[in-house]
Design a protein around this motif. Sequence first.
Motif, PDB file in Angstrom:
ATOM      1  N   ASP A   1      83.299  12.561  95.697  1.00 35.98           N
ATOM      2  CA  ASP A   1      84.723  12.257  95.837  1.00 35.98           C
ATOM      3  C   ASP A   1      85.030  10.811  95.438  1.00 35.98           C
ATOM      4  OD1 ASP A   1      87.074  13.544  96.206  1.00 35.98           O
ATOM      5  OD2 ASP A   1      87.138  13.343  98.375  1.00 35.98           O
ATOM      6  N   ASP A   2      84.633  10.467  94.221  1.00 37.51           N
ATOM      7  CA  ASP A   2      84.910   9.153  93.620  1.00 37.51           C
ATOM      8  C   ASP A   2      83.935   8.062  94.043  1.00 37.51           C
ATOM      9  OD1 ASP A   2      86.616   8.912  91.522  1.00 37.51           O
ATOM     10  OD2 ASP A   2      88.390   8.390  92.704  1.00 37.51           O
TER      11      ASP A   2
ATOM     12  N   THR B   1      78.124  11.776  92.167  1.00 37.05           N
ATOM     13  CA  THR B   1      79.131  11.042  92.928  1.00 37.05           C
ATOM     14  C   THR B   1      79.689  11.995  93.984  1.00 37.05           C
ATOM     15  OG1 THR B   1      80.976  11.673  91.474  1.00 37.05           O
ATOM     16  CG2 THR B   1      79.765   9.679  90.900  1.00 37.05           C
TER      17      THR B   1
ATOM     18  N   PHE C   1      80.152   6.516  93.980  1.00 32.45           N
ATOM     19  CA  PHE C   1      78.780   6.499  93.482  1.00 32.45           C
ATOM     20  C   PHE C   1      77.976   5.557  94.375  1.00 32.45           C
ATOM     21  CE2 PHE C   1      75.288   4.591  91.285  1.00 32.45           C
ATOM     22  CZ  PHE C   1      74.727   5.617  90.544  1.00 32.45           C
TER      23      PHE C   1
END
Lengths: 419, 471
Positions: free
Chosen positions: B446-447, B444, B449
């Motif tokens: 930074d948050d 991922t 996916f």
Amino acid sequence: MIAKTFRKALLPLAVAAALGATSSAGAAVFVQCGPGNSGVDATGKILPAYDADTLPTGVACKHLSAGDGFISMADGRTLYTFGFADVTAKPAADVMLNSLAANFAAPTIKLKQNQDFYLTLTNVAMTMRPDLFDPHTVHFHGYPQAAPVFDGMPEGSFGVNMGSSVTYYYKLNDPGTYMYHCHQEATEHMQMGMLGNLYVMPEQDANSALLNLGMSRPAPNNVPFKGFVYNDGDGSTAYDVAYPLQLTAMDPVFHDASLSINPLPFKNMKDTYAMINGRGYPDTVNTAPLPPPAKKVDYLLPAVAASSQPINALVTATKGQRILLRLSNLSVTEYFTITAQGLPMKVVGAGARQLRGPDGKDLYYETTSVTLGGGESAEVLIDTSQVEAGTYFLYSTNLKYLSNNDQDNGGMMTEVVIN
Amino acid sequence: MKSMSILKSLPGVFRAGLAALLLGLVGQAHAYINGWEGTGAGTAADPRTFELTAKHDFISTSDGGSHYTWGYSFGTDLPMQYPGPTLIVRQGDTVKIVLNNTLPVPVSIIFPGLQGVTATGGNPGQLTREARAVPLSEGAVVAGPTYTFIADKPGTYLYHSGTTPDLQVEMGLVGALIVRPNGYAMGTTDSHADRKAYEQPGTHYDRENLFLLSEMDPAIHWEAYWQVFSGQPTIAVDTSSIKPSMWFINGRNAPDTMLDDHVDWLPTQPYNALPRMHPGERLLMRVVNAGRDLHPFHHHGNHATPIARDARVLESAPGVGPDVTSPDFTVRSVPGQTMDLIFEWTGKGIGWDVYGTNAINPHTCNGSASPSNVFDPVTKEWCGDHNKPIPVIIPGALDLSFGESYSGSPYLGLTGALPQGHPGLNTTGGYFHMWHSHNEKEITTDDIFPGGMMTMLIVEPWSVVLFEDQP
């Protein structure tokens, strides 16, 4: 009470909606097993003689459903999960009704070298998340010489839609400890629990001369070995009892966010429930299937709410026996180190390969700890002939994982009982 | 450095890539790690010389972010890059690295795993000699130390800043160094017997790729940015709280890892990570952990055999070649460590013909229409499975969600119907296998996916000509 009745009424509606949405596209549960589909009866059930669990020679088959469910943590908390369930013995018409059946750990897949393994996966949809249209896959992690069509890595192949089935085919050439998991939106589906043990036993298990090497041991262990880890040619990987132990961990915040339809915390993912075979200690040593969480019973009829966690992690042996531990790690966040309180560990394989060099040098090593990252496996033999009978603890030396969230004295730990 | 001498120091592939870019074309994957070979003959009198300059700039991440970064640039005129320039030298070379600085912090370079590095010039520092800090207002390129060593042992190394490395490596001051062995020769397209990672037998390969694994915490970069641009007299970023949320291969997050080298919209991230190979070829994986965490690098498709760790061959006696090694399906990449592995793929023994049956795709195997226990000399098809059909029915398009890299056909080199709206990224029928961190949190960015430490291997049929390998 109103809310509960409402939920119970909603459940079949959600299933019907999922079925309806997909049936208009012509989807159906479609089980395939063996040449000419000879391993499937008229109702879509896999015939017992082909069920992989019976370790047939030749064609072996299994049928898994993929959907959601609930599991119990060792501290009593209920987590919402995605997962697999074994529907091998179910008629095709009943499979889509297998709501909230997700197991954790997923059903163990136990195979023999040279089998033709047919694995059918049916996506039974997310009962609690009718807003999701997630496909699912099975990734046979470590399968050598893989082709994308059966690798279950959806970016290079495909996932199976809700209400549909796909059958993966694997010729099993190479024994060893593998693992399996869903690879669809892998970080999410794996954190949510779509993880299981998978291993392939060697053809040397039929070699009675090597098995009988075990008979030269002192009584009461003057009996043939049970099997071997690899085709070692010399019996050096022989064992009497074998246990697959899969290391995993979950972040309850992530699971609660999923159930409550909130953004998923990838960046802040922090696993606080560390488990072996889908349970934290002391549940790991409970040989009974864990009762289904109340929430699951609440949504289903008590009669149909089966255990979500039938697999335990208790290791038992008689003094003098050789224990095989098939260790794997499917955590999505951590490396774990495992020790067994001083029991002598001999690592004979890693990554589903015997530790033997290209020119035949044995690379086995003795140790008291084994470290595994996500997607790594190792086979460990414990010779109990020189140890005292008693109960030993097998646990993570990453001591912060010896807890069930904020409940101490639990987590990634189980017992090795030597009688 | 004069631009002509820069151009002369480029390997041919880079020159070709640059030319392709100038033409607005996208180049192709190569058998050759993109990097710089420096100038000079490599002798004591005429060392193989590289000039690096520490600069700041921004990198782009796959979530759409951009982050303030420090990095080494090649020469003085090019932008900084993340990771730093890959330096390619030959065993026995005397190597000279001249470091300049433009950053408002002192910087340096250390070369873990290399003995006898001497540093001259610049100022004394904790681990090695350093280039002095250059206040932004000064705006100058300031000469720093020169590092000299003899690259006496071949292999894969990394280099990074030796000045507050807890911060400066996080900020991007890290790169790879490759030492080619004695007797190494690129060879020709058809013959490359001396294309070797080490002097030892068993280390030859057909194609090579660098996988430099790293991670970043954006909060550290914002803090450094704020301190630098608000004119703080000293830059002091607390690194004790670093919590990575962005993961990289060769300085890019997926899917940018799969773009070409030197795409013009990633000017500070020139290196891709897209291995492509034909069945039966030996792919050398040079896995470098340039970050602070361990990463289990899982390579779908097949096992790989480690041949060296930290630029030392895994052998039981000097010169025998890798004999104390066993294949695995996941590389344990430890911070600061390098691993070299050989990956091969043929599809041998999977029970069906990866090229399709004769009815689907008329072809022979080793000149025969029937199975036999040999490989086809050209396509490397395993003839034992020749003409065997896939033993299951693949469901139809309504039952499946096709991935963007599926060709529509399960067979190597074939394509098939794909539903409307499918991006059709696989036009050659290549087999895409994901290579990624199996601590899946790390795929991922930074948050977001998908992203992070992930790329694809493409096994291409021999009918696809991969960009060939002339030096």
